[in-house]
Design a protein around this motif. Structure first.
Motif, PDB file in Angstrom:
ATOM      1  N   GLY A   9       0.813  -1.214   0.000  1.00  0.00           N
ATOM      2  CA  GLY A   9       0.000   0.000   0.000  1.00  0.00           C
ATOM      3  C   GLY A   9       0.843   1.258   0.000  1.00  0.00           C
ATOM      4  N   THR A  10       1.941   1.249   0.764  1.00  0.00           N
ATOM      5  CA  THR A  10       2.821   2.412   0.808  1.00  0.00           C
ATOM      6  C   THR A  10       3.539   2.613  -0.523  1.00  0.00           C
ATOM      7  OG1 THR A  10       3.174   2.019   3.174  1.00  0.00           O
ATOM      8  CG2 THR A  10       4.710   3.491   2.060  1.00  0.00           C
ATOM      9  N   SER A  35       1.001   3.881  -3.083  1.00  0.00           N
ATOM     10  CA  SER A  35       0.656   5.271  -2.765  1.00  0.00           C
ATOM     11  C   SER A  35       1.795   6.213  -3.120  1.00  0.00           C
ATOM     12  CB  SER A  35       0.324   5.400  -1.268  1.00  0.00           C
ATOM     13  OG  SER A  35      -0.745   4.571  -0.906  1.00  0.00           O
ATOM     14  N   SER A  59      -4.828   2.513  -0.461  1.00  0.00           N
ATOM     15  CA  SER A  59      -4.001   3.513  -1.143  1.00  0.00           C
ATOM     16  C   SER A  59      -4.776   4.693  -1.686  1.00  0.00           C
ATOM     17  CB  SER A  59      -3.247   2.849  -2.303  1.00  0.00           C
ATOM     18  OG  SER A  59      -2.495   1.748  -1.855  1.00  0.00           O
TER      19      SER A  59
END
Length: 315
Positions: free
Chosen positions: A107-108, A111, A190
């Protein structure tokens, strides 16, 4: 050596945080309604059976004594055993940790890549894209991740049938299915973060582009690409790194709801289940793991600061 000293200082300063969080969690969990001994023996057990189970679990000791015993075991590398399954807490958490890490790291990364790319695009072109990013930022802050998750399930799983509705496939079992099982949870995590990172990237790039040394380079005939990627981005990176660190930490909390919606066996769903059962050793262990992850994220942000700005290493 300066980076190493910075890392050591940050780790040492984080030790009181681990102690404070563990103590506060122990107190708060003790205040939650519920009695694991009563749950284990059932409602029809005798008083003697009930008291015997409380003694076996150590619940008859005063709260400070229970916490001290737990703290002593932690320093010996033992987080205790689950009150219900009897499994070592370390084994239970280690089995769940890869699921949460896969979700949060993916997700990081998503994003960060999408947010920075969109931020650069809006900084260079502006126009309607700026209004779209600002609007998405408001939506991302206002709409919870689990709502995004439900929408993605309705579209991507129920209608299009592209991705599984729930569950998690370990990478070692099937890399392709592992990726498919992460697509919808990662997107739900995200969507809100992308707009935040894009807005911060755009504002930082525009602010840096207006500084005197950038104007001097432009007047001296440096190419726009060289100025952007070699000078503007490096000087604009500090606020973006800060937002990425905040996003990563926020995903630790948001993952609890996302794991529940997608029935993923991660730390978030484990903590929720342990809280309902009043399984104190599992709750304490999960909180300790999550706190360590937060400390590591802050350490990575500090090291990135030190890499980008030498003044941080000297502080």
């Amino acid at each position: 050596m300066a980076i190493l000293r910075l890392a050591v200082r940050r780790l040492l300063s984080s030790a009181p945080l681990l102690f404070l969080v563990s103590a506060l969690t122990f107190v708060l969990v003790s205040l939650v309604p519920g009695d694991p001994a009563r749950t284990i023996v059932g409602q029809h057990a005798t008083v003697e059976q009930y008291e015997a189970v409380r003694g076996q679990l150590g619940l008859d000791e005063p709260l400070p004594v229970q916490y001290w015993d737990w703290l002593v075991r932690v320093f010996q590398g033992d987080l205790g055993s689950s009150l219900f399954s009897g499994e070592p807490v370390t084994s239970v958490l280690n089995n769940r940790l890869p699921v949460s890490l896969s979700l949060i790291i993916a997700g990081t990364v998503v994003s960060g890549i999408l947010g920075v790319s969109l931020g650069l695009l809006t900084a260079r072109r502006g126009g309607i894209l700026v209004k779209i990013v600002d609007g998405l930022s408001l939506v991302g802050l206002a709409v919870p991740a689990f709502w995004f998750a439900l929408v993605l399930i309705a579209v991507g799983s129920v209608r299009l049938r592209w991705f599984p509705v729930t569950g998690y496939v370990p990478f070692a079992d099937d890399p392709a299915q592992w990726g498919r099982s992460l697509v919808l949870p990662v997107l739900s995590l995200s969507l809100g973060a992308v707009a935040m990172i894009a807005k911060q990237t755009r504002d930082s790039v525009l602010d840096t582009s207006g500084r005197d040394f950038i104007r001097v380079m432009q007047a001296n005939g440096f190419s726009q690409r060289s100025i952007l990627y070699r000078h503007v981005l490096r000087n604009a990176a500090l606020p973006v790194v800060t937002v990425l660190g905040v996003v990563l930490i926020s995903l630790l909390a948001t993952a609890v709801f996302v794991e529940t919606v997608f029935a993923m066996p991660g730390l978030g769903s484990l903590t929720q289940q342990a809280t309902i059962q009043h399984d104190i050793p599992v709750i304490q262990g999960a909180v300790l793991y999550i706190t360590v992850l937060v400390v590591l994220v802050n350490l990575l942000v500090d090291l990135a600061y030190g890499r980008l700005d030498p003044r941080v290493r000297a502080s």
